[in-house]
Design a protein around this motif. Sequence first.
Motif, PDB file in Angstrom:
ATOM      1  N   PRO A   1       6.439  18.252  37.431  1.00  0.00           N
ATOM      2  CA  PRO A   1       7.384  17.262  36.475  1.00  0.00           C
ATOM      3  C   PRO A   1       6.825  17.105  35.061  1.00  0.00           C
ATOM      4  O   PRO A   1       5.801  17.583  34.633  1.00  0.00           O
ATOM      5  N   GLU A   2       7.891  16.407  34.288  1.00  0.00           N
ATOM      6  CA  GLU A   2       7.404  16.142  32.803  1.00  0.00           C
ATOM      7  C   GLU A   2       6.482  14.767  33.015  1.00  0.00           C
ATOM      8  O   GLU A   2       6.451  14.148  34.065  1.00  0.00           O
ATOM      9  N   PRO A   3       5.488  15.017  32.026  1.00  0.00           N
ATOM     10  CA  PRO A   3       5.556  15.705  30.865  1.00  0.00           C
ATOM     11  C   PRO A   3       4.590  17.014  30.986  1.00  0.00           C
ATOM     12  O   PRO A   3       4.742  17.807  29.897  1.00  0.00           O
ATOM     13  N   LEU A   4       4.115  17.375  32.039  1.00  0.00           N
ATOM     14  CA  LEU A   4       3.455  18.517  32.199  1.00  0.00           C
ATOM     15  C   LEU A   4       4.261  19.785  31.879  1.00  0.00           C
ATOM     16  O   LEU A   4       3.689  20.718  31.496  1.00  0.00           O
ATOM     17  N   ARG A   5       5.287  19.951  32.541  1.00  0.00           N
ATOM     18  CA  ARG A   5       6.361  20.967  32.466  1.00  0.00           C
ATOM     19  C   ARG A   5       6.347  21.307  31.014  1.00  0.00           C
ATOM     20  O   ARG A   5       6.512  22.621  30.493  1.00  0.00           O
ATOM     21  N   SER A   6       6.464  20.385  30.012  1.00  0.00           N
ATOM     22  CA  SER A   6       6.735  20.601  28.499  1.00  0.00           C
ATOM     23  C   SER A   6       5.612  21.556  27.984  1.00  0.00           C
ATOM     24  O   SER A   6       5.535  22.424  27.057  1.00  0.00           O
ATOM     25  N   TYR A   7       4.454  21.105  28.500  1.00  0.00           N
ATOM     26  CA  TYR A   7       3.135  21.723  28.020  1.00  0.00           C
ATOM     27  C   TYR A   7       2.986  23.166  28.507  1.00  0.00           C
ATOM     28  O   TYR A   7       2.483  24.038  27.690  1.00  0.00           O
ATOM     29  N   LEU A   8       3.676  23.366  29.728  1.00  0.00           N
ATOM     30  CA  LEU A   8       3.573  24.726  30.384  1.00  0.00           C
ATOM     31  C   LEU A   8       4.615  25.657  29.923  1.00  0.00           C
ATOM     32  O   LEU A   8       4.772  26.723  30.064  1.00  0.00           O
ATOM     33  N   GLY A   9       5.700  24.828  29.518  1.00  0.00           N
ATOM     34  CA  GLY A   9       7.149  25.501  29.080  1.00  0.00           C
ATOM     35  C   GLY A   9       7.875  26.191  30.285  1.00  0.00           C
ATOM     36  O   GLY A   9       8.988  27.237  30.003  1.00  0.00           O
ATOM     37  N   SER A  10       7.649  25.723  31.417  1.00  0.00           N
ATOM     38  CA  SER A  10       8.322  26.395  32.836  1.00  0.00           C
ATOM     39  C   SER A  10       7.927  25.650  33.821  1.00  0.00           C
ATOM     40  O   SER A  10       6.809  24.938  33.834  1.00  0.00           O
ATOM     41  N   ASP A  11       8.747  25.673  34.892  1.00  0.00           N
ATOM     42  CA  ASP A  11       8.380  25.293  36.108  1.00  0.00           C
ATOM     43  C   ASP A  11       7.388  26.597  36.873  1.00  0.00           C
ATOM     44  O   ASP A  11       7.296  27.332  36.187  1.00  0.00           O
ATOM     45  N   VAL A  12       6.976  26.298  38.227  1.00  0.00           N
ATOM     46  CA  VAL A  12       6.082  27.187  38.659  1.00  0.00           C
ATOM     47  C   VAL A  12       6.556  28.766  38.590  1.00  0.00           C
ATOM     48  O   VAL A  12       5.887  29.656  38.637  1.00  0.00           O
ATOM     49  N   ASP A  13       8.061  28.858  39.006  1.00  0.00           N
ATOM     50  CA  ASP A  13       8.437  30.038  39.032  1.00  0.00           C
ATOM     51  C   ASP A  13       8.456  31.129  37.771  1.00  0.00           C
ATOM     52  O   ASP A  13       8.403  32.237  37.828  1.00  0.00           O
ATOM     53  N   GLY A  14       8.288  30.377  36.590  1.00  0.00           N
ATOM     54  CA  GLY A  14       8.113  30.965  35.428  1.00  0.00           C
ATOM     55  C   GLY A  14       6.834  31.086  34.796  1.00  0.00           C
ATOM     56  O   GLY A  14       6.710  31.874  33.570  1.00  0.00           O
ATOM     57  N   LEU A  15       5.802  30.811  35.480  1.00  0.00           N
ATOM     58  CA  LEU A  15       4.366  30.724  34.788  1.00  0.00           C
ATOM     59  C   LEU A  15       3.670  32.313  35.141  1.00  0.00           C
ATOM     60  O   LEU A  15       4.042  32.910  35.959  1.00  0.00           O
ATOM     61  N   LYS A  16       2.862  32.588  34.045  1.00  0.00           N
ATOM     62  CA  LYS A  16       1.945  33.699  34.223  1.00  0.00           C
ATOM     63  C   LYS A  16       0.470  33.212  34.539  1.00  0.00           C
ATOM     64  O   LYS A  16       0.017  32.643  33.726  1.00  0.00           O
ATOM     65  N   TRP A  17       0.063  33.545  35.624  1.00  0.00           N
ATOM     66  CA  TRP A  17      -1.220  32.933  36.103  1.00  0.00           C
ATOM     67  C   TRP A  17      -2.499  34.043  35.784  1.00  0.00           C
ATOM     68  O   TRP A  17      -2.236  35.192  35.552  1.00  0.00           O
ATOM     69  N   LYS A  18      -3.504  33.685  35.566  1.00  0.00           N
ATOM     70  CA  LYS A  18      -4.739  34.633  35.541  1.00  0.00           C
ATOM     71  C   LYS A  18      -5.603  34.379  36.579  1.00  0.00           C
ATOM     72  O   LYS A  18      -5.832  33.354  36.953  1.00  0.00           O
ATOM     73  N   ALA A  19      -5.885  35.630  37.066  1.00  0.00           N
ATOM     74  CA  ALA A  19      -6.933  35.513  38.402  1.00  0.00           C
ATOM     75  C   ALA A  19      -8.313  34.841  38.207  1.00  0.00           C
ATOM     76  O   ALA A  19      -8.849  35.133  37.015  1.00  0.00           O
ATOM     77  N   LEU A  20      -8.545  34.165  39.098  1.00  0.00           N
ATOM     78  CA  LEU A  20     -10.046  33.635  38.980  1.00  0.00           C
ATOM     79  C   LEU A  20     -11.037  34.168  40.153  1.00  0.00           C
ATOM     80  O   LEU A  20     -12.323  34.159  40.000  1.00  0.00           O
ATOM     81  N   GLY A  21     -10.196  35.076  40.981  1.00  0.00           N
ATOM     82  CA  GLY A  21     -11.154  35.548  42.221  1.00  0.00           C
ATOM     83  C   GLY A  21     -10.875  35.029  43.360  1.00  0.00           C
ATOM     84  O   GLY A  21     -10.350  33.650  43.422  1.00  0.00           O
ATOM     85  N   ARG A  22     -10.938  35.755  44.403  1.00  0.00           N
ATOM     86  CA  ARG A  22     -10.858  35.146  45.916  1.00  0.00           C
ATOM     87  C   ARG A  22      -9.370  34.860  46.143  1.00  0.00           C
ATOM     88  O   ARG A  22      -8.972  33.852  46.814  1.00  0.00           O
ATOM     89  N   GLY A  23      -8.360  35.500  45.378  1.00  0.00           N
ATOM     90  CA  GLY A  23      -6.797  34.899  45.552  1.00  0.00           C
ATOM     91  C   GLY A  23      -6.483  33.744  44.565  1.00  0.00           C
ATOM     92  O   GLY A  23      -5.378  33.500  44.475  1.00  0.00           O
ATOM     93  N   ALA A  24      -7.737  32.958  44.030  1.00  0.00           N
ATOM     94  CA  ALA A  24      -7.084  31.897  43.224  1.00  0.00           C
ATOM     95  C   ALA A  24      -6.759  32.160  41.768  1.00  0.00           C
ATOM     96  O   ALA A  24      -7.192  33.500  41.335  1.00  0.00           O
ATOM     97  N   SER A  25      -6.222  31.458  41.080  1.00  0.00           N
ATOM     98  CA  SER A  25      -5.709  31.754  39.688  1.00  0.00           C
ATOM     99  C   SER A  25      -5.277  30.388  38.971  1.00  0.00           C
ATOM    100  O   SER A  25      -5.501  29.573  39.504  1.00  0.00           O
TER     101      SER A  25
END
Length: 221
Positions: free
Chosen positions: A98-122
Amino acid sequence: MSVKHHVSDGLLAAYATGELAEGWSLAIATHLALCPECRVRLARFETAAGELMEETAPDVAGIDQSWDAMRRRLVGAEVHAFPVQPAVSAPVHTAVIPEPLRSYLGSDVDGLKWKALGRGASHIMIKTGDSETSVRLLRIPAGSPVPEHSHGGRELTLVLAGCFTDGSERFARGDLEEADETVEHQPIAGAGEDCICLAVTDAPLRFKSRLLRLVQPILGI
């Protein structure tokens, strides 16, 4: 959706008076977007704050003490004058973030680019204008535990999708968990769906695993 874990009175009062750093405010504002009950509570605090401001004579020299006194009065304020209104049907929103967080990210979940943390987490680091907090979006694989850890300060965790359990407590969409230096825990993502949550901290986590402590500076957590 029924939110069961809410923002504390102390944090909500500080939010109402504008005292919180941006990272904390972002977590609370996003929780408020998902929690009608806390929006009602916030309205009470804001009304009480306005009344207290009118009652309090300006005192530039003692402004810090004045804010502390106001926060204490807000937390202890009577709230029965603002009855909770019956829920009103609203349009169904399909956005995970939801907003306001979506404006910080620039997208909803489907458009995000995740960075791996290990063990499948990101995760995704979120930039804010304050130097006090570290803000990130986390995705924990369904059924997976977060490494056991304690805290060097405060941590707010807001669930946006899926759920996690922490001891006997279950946190689902909209629920906010607050932890501090006294808490050592190992949350576990629920089965069937990855847990996506917003996490805000003001100090590095204290991992029990020696290996994680070694790579912690690289991961930035």
